[in-house]
Design a protein around this motif. Structure first.
Motif, short mmCIF file in Angstrom:
data_model
loop_
_atom_site.label_atom_id
_atom_site.label_comp_id
_atom_site.label_asym_id
_atom_site.label_seq_id
_atom_site.Cartn_x
_atom_site.Cartn_y
_atom_site.Cartn_z
N ASP A 173 0.83 -1.21 0.00
CA ASP A 173 0.00 0.00 0.00
C ASP A 173 0.86 1.26 0.00
OD1 ASP A 173 -2.30 -1.51 0.00
OD2 ASP A 173 -2.66 -1.33 2.16
N THR A 174 1.95 1.25 0.77
CA THR A 174 2.84 2.41 0.84
C THR A 174 3.48 2.69 -0.52
OG1 THR A 174 3.31 1.97 3.18
CG2 THR A 174 4.86 3.38 1.99
N VAL A 175 3.92 1.65 -1.19
CA VAL A 175 4.52 1.80 -2.52
C VAL A 175 3.49 2.37 -3.51
CG1 VAL A 175 5.45 0.53 -4.51
CG2 VAL A 175 6.27 0.02 -2.19
N LYS A 176 2.27 1.87 -3.44
CA LYS A 176 1.22 2.36 -4.32
C LYS A 176 0.88 3.83 -4.04
CE LYS A 176 -1.09 -2.08 -5.17
NZ LYS A 176 -2.32 -2.89 -4.92
N GLU A 177 0.85 4.21 -2.77
CA GLU A 177 0.55 5.60 -2.42
C GLU A 177 1.63 6.54 -2.95
OE1 GLU A 177 0.16 5.52 1.78
OE2 GLU A 177 -1.80 4.53 1.77
N LEU A 178 2.88 6.13 -2.86
CA LEU A 178 3.95 6.96 -3.40
C LEU A 178 3.82 7.09 -4.92
CD1 LEU A 178 6.98 5.68 -1.28
CD2 LEU A 178 6.01 7.98 -1.24
N ARG A 179 3.53 5.98 -5.57
CA ARG A 179 3.36 6.03 -7.02
C ARG A 179 2.19 6.93 -7.41
NH1 ARG A 179 3.09 0.82 -8.05
NH2 ARG A 179 0.83 0.71 -8.07
N ASP A 180 1.09 6.81 -6.69
CA ASP A 180 -0.08 7.64 -6.97
C ASP A 180 0.20 9.12 -6.73
OD1 ASP A 180 -1.44 5.35 -7.63
OD2 ASP A 180 -2.57 5.23 -5.75
N SER A 181 1.17 9.40 -5.87
CA SER A 181 1.55 10.79 -5.59
C SER A 181 2.57 11.32 -6.60
CB SER A 181 2.14 10.90 -4.17
OG SER A 181 1.18 10.52 -3.20
N GLY A 182 2.93 10.48 -7.56
CA GLY A 182 3.87 10.90 -8.59
C GLY A 182 5.33 10.68 -8.24
N TYR A 183 5.60 9.82 -7.26
CA TYR A 183 6.97 9.61 -6.83
C TYR A 183 7.52 8.26 -7.26
CZ TYR A 183 6.56 13.76 -3.91
OH TYR A 183 6.38 15.04 -3.48
N ARG A 184 8.76 8.29 -7.71
CA ARG A 184 9.53 7.08 -8.03
C ARG A 184 10.59 6.94 -6.94
NH1 ARG A 184 14.42 6.63 -10.01
NH2 ARG A 184 14.42 8.85 -10.62
N ILE A 185 10.55 5.84 -6.23
CA ILE A 185 11.49 5.61 -5.13
C ILE A 185 12.90 5.52 -5.68
CG2 ILE A 185 12.17 3.98 -3.32
CD1 ILE A 185 9.14 3.16 -3.23
N THR A 186 13.82 6.29 -5.07
CA THR A 186 15.21 6.29 -5.54
C THR A 186 16.11 5.38 -4.70
OG1 THR A 186 15.70 8.26 -4.20
CG2 THR A 186 15.01 8.61 -6.50
N SER A 187 15.75 5.15 -3.44
CA SER A 187 16.53 4.26 -2.57
C SER A 187 15.61 3.66 -1.52
CB SER A 187 17.68 5.00 -1.87
OG SER A 187 18.59 5.54 -2.79
N VAL A 188 15.85 2.39 -1.20
CA VAL A 188 15.17 1.73 -0.10
C VAL A 188 16.20 1.49 0.99
CG1 VAL A 188 13.84 -0.29 0.63
CG2 VAL A 188 13.57 0.58 -1.71
N LEU A 189 15.90 1.96 2.19
CA LEU A 189 16.85 1.85 3.30
C LEU A 189 16.27 0.91 4.35
CD1 LEU A 189 17.74 5.66 3.66
CD2 LEU A 189 18.58 3.99 1.99
N TRP A 190 16.96 -0.19 4.61
CA TRP A 190 16.48 -1.24 5.51
C TRP A 190 17.36 -1.27 6.76
CZ3 TRP A 190 12.61 -4.69 6.27
CH2 TRP A 190 12.85 -5.85 7.01
N VAL A 191 16.74 -1.06 7.93
CA VAL A 191 17.47 -1.08 9.21
C VAL A 191 16.72 -2.04 10.14
CG1 VAL A 191 18.38 0.27 11.13
CG2 VAL A 191 18.17 1.31 8.87
N GLN A 192 17.18 -3.27 10.22
CA GLN A 192 16.46 -4.31 10.96
C GLN A 192 17.39 -5.49 11.18
OE1 GLN A 192 15.42 -7.52 10.02
NE2 GLN A 192 13.98 -7.91 11.70
N GLY A 193 17.08 -6.30 12.18
CA GLY A 193 17.86 -7.50 12.44
C GLY A 193 17.99 -7.84 13.90
N GLU A 194 17.83 -6.84 14.76
CA GLU A 194 17.99 -7.07 16.20
C GLU A 194 17.00 -8.09 16.73
OE1 GLU A 194 18.85 -2.60 15.36
OE2 GLU A 194 17.43 -4.15 14.70
N LYS A 195 15.75 -7.97 16.31
CA LYS A 195 14.71 -8.90 16.78
C LYS A 195 15.02 -10.32 16.34
CE LYS A 195 10.57 -10.06 18.37
NZ LYS A 195 10.16 -9.93 19.79
N ASP A 196 15.47 -10.49 15.10
CA ASP A 196 15.73 -11.84 14.59
C ASP A 196 16.90 -12.50 15.30
OD1 ASP A 196 13.94 -12.61 12.16
OD2 ASP A 196 14.34 -10.48 11.93
N LEU A 197 17.89 -11.71 15.72
CA LEU A 197 18.98 -12.29 16.50
C LEU A 197 18.45 -12.84 17.82
CD1 LEU A 197 22.01 -12.84 16.86
CD2 LEU A 197 22.20 -10.58 17.94
#
Length: 312
Positions: A173-197
């Motif tokens: 839904d978030t990706v679709k909302e950005l596209r509907d707003s006329g935006y093309r994502i230039t970078s995806v930043l992922w900060v996660q892993g603590e929980k899985d450890l």
């Protein structure tokens, strides 16, 4: 007379202890009296708050936000989709706001707001460093405007982001909302892993679930590079973590392998190695000095990749 007084006093003491025991252990007549009081007087209303949350505790409203027109995207606009858990969400120890007015915005639900902590779209209401990153990117002269689109859930494991997980449809839904707003994502930043450890996710399972999330992005038209942080450190049981951190662990090995696997995946900031104890205000979450370090490291990564792309 003295006998009557003594009997009355003894009865009062007995009633006092009976009431205390009844309330403490929720036995007759305390629950009944409590229910009667609520019926007569009504529930005490919750204290008013400027914040509004959805059913997953994601911040979706803040009365202090300044609504603005969404800036048009040009070749000098960074559109950052920010994903992960608490160290990508509003759990930072320092708040920030745009130094450039409507040139740095928080995009949420097809609307744009001047960026200021806490950001709409993620959990919690403390600080974050993405607005600081955006300020730094503009100050560097590399970008004229920055669109921040955060979607981060405190305490989320990678399985929740993969196909079949409860966050995956919100990601779509978030990706679709950005596209509907006329935006093309230039970078995806992922900060996660603590929980899985903490929960013992294997390196193989982590890679498989992360790639499932990346596949979701690609299937919905996101061709931007996906930066995977090296992030597994969150200490102390009060944060759901361990007493000590072992740097060489299954999650770090998975993250490093993914960053070298191709598929448009690149190594992000290594917060495990970058941050000292003083940079985390509670042995887990990023404080003011940590925000400075992390935002600068992200800026150098993003600027370096822009130069690399432009030279091809």
């Amino acid at each position: 007379m003295q006998k009557t007084t003594a009997v009355g006093l003894a009865a009062m003491i007995a009633m006092y202890f009976l009431g205390g025991m009844s309330a403490r252990h929720e036995i007759f007549p305390w629950p009944q009296l409590s229910a009667l009081r609520k019926m007569v007087g009504g529930e005490k209303p919750a204290a008013p708050s400027r914040y509004t949350f959805d059913d997953k505790e994601r911040l979706i409203g803040d009365e202090s936000k300044t609504l603005v027109n969404c800036p048009p995207q040009t070749d000098r606009t960074a559109v950052l989709l920010i994903l992960g858990q608490s160290n990508a969400a509003n759990d930072g120890g320092q708040r920030h706001r745009s130094d450039y007015g409507a040139r740095v915005v928080n995009a949420f639900d097809k609307r744009c707001y001047i960026a200021a902590s806490p950001l709409l779209g993620s959990t919690d209401t403390k600080g974050e460093y993405w607005t600081l990153l955006a300020n730094n990117l503009i100050a560097s002269g590399q970008y004229d405007s920055v669109i921040l689109a955060p979607l981060a859930y405190s305490g989320s494991e990678v399985a929740r982001w993969a196909t079949g997980g409860d966050i995956n449809p919100v990601l779509v839904d978030t990706v679709k909302e950005l596209r509907d707003s006329g935006y093309r994502i230039t970078s995806v930043l992922w900060v996660q892993g603590e929980k899985d450890l903490v929960i013992g996710t294997t390196a193989e399972a982590y890679q498989e679930r992360f790639m499932s999330m990346v596949d979701t992005l690609r299937q919905h038209g996101v061709q931007a590079p996906v930066y995977i942080s090296i992030a597994s450190k969150c200490l102390e049981p009060s944060n759901g973590g361990f007493k000590e951190h072992i740097p060489d662990n299954a999650i770090v090995r998975a993250q490093l392998a993914l960053s070298k696997s191709g598929h448009g995946i690149r190594e992000g900031v290594n917060s495990d190695a970058l941050l000292d104890g003083e940079d985390r205000y509670d042995d887990c979450h990023i404080g003011g000095t940590g925000a400075e370090k992390v935002s600068r490291a992200w800026m150098n990564l993003l600027r370096g990749d822009v130069y690399l792309e432009s030279s091809r």
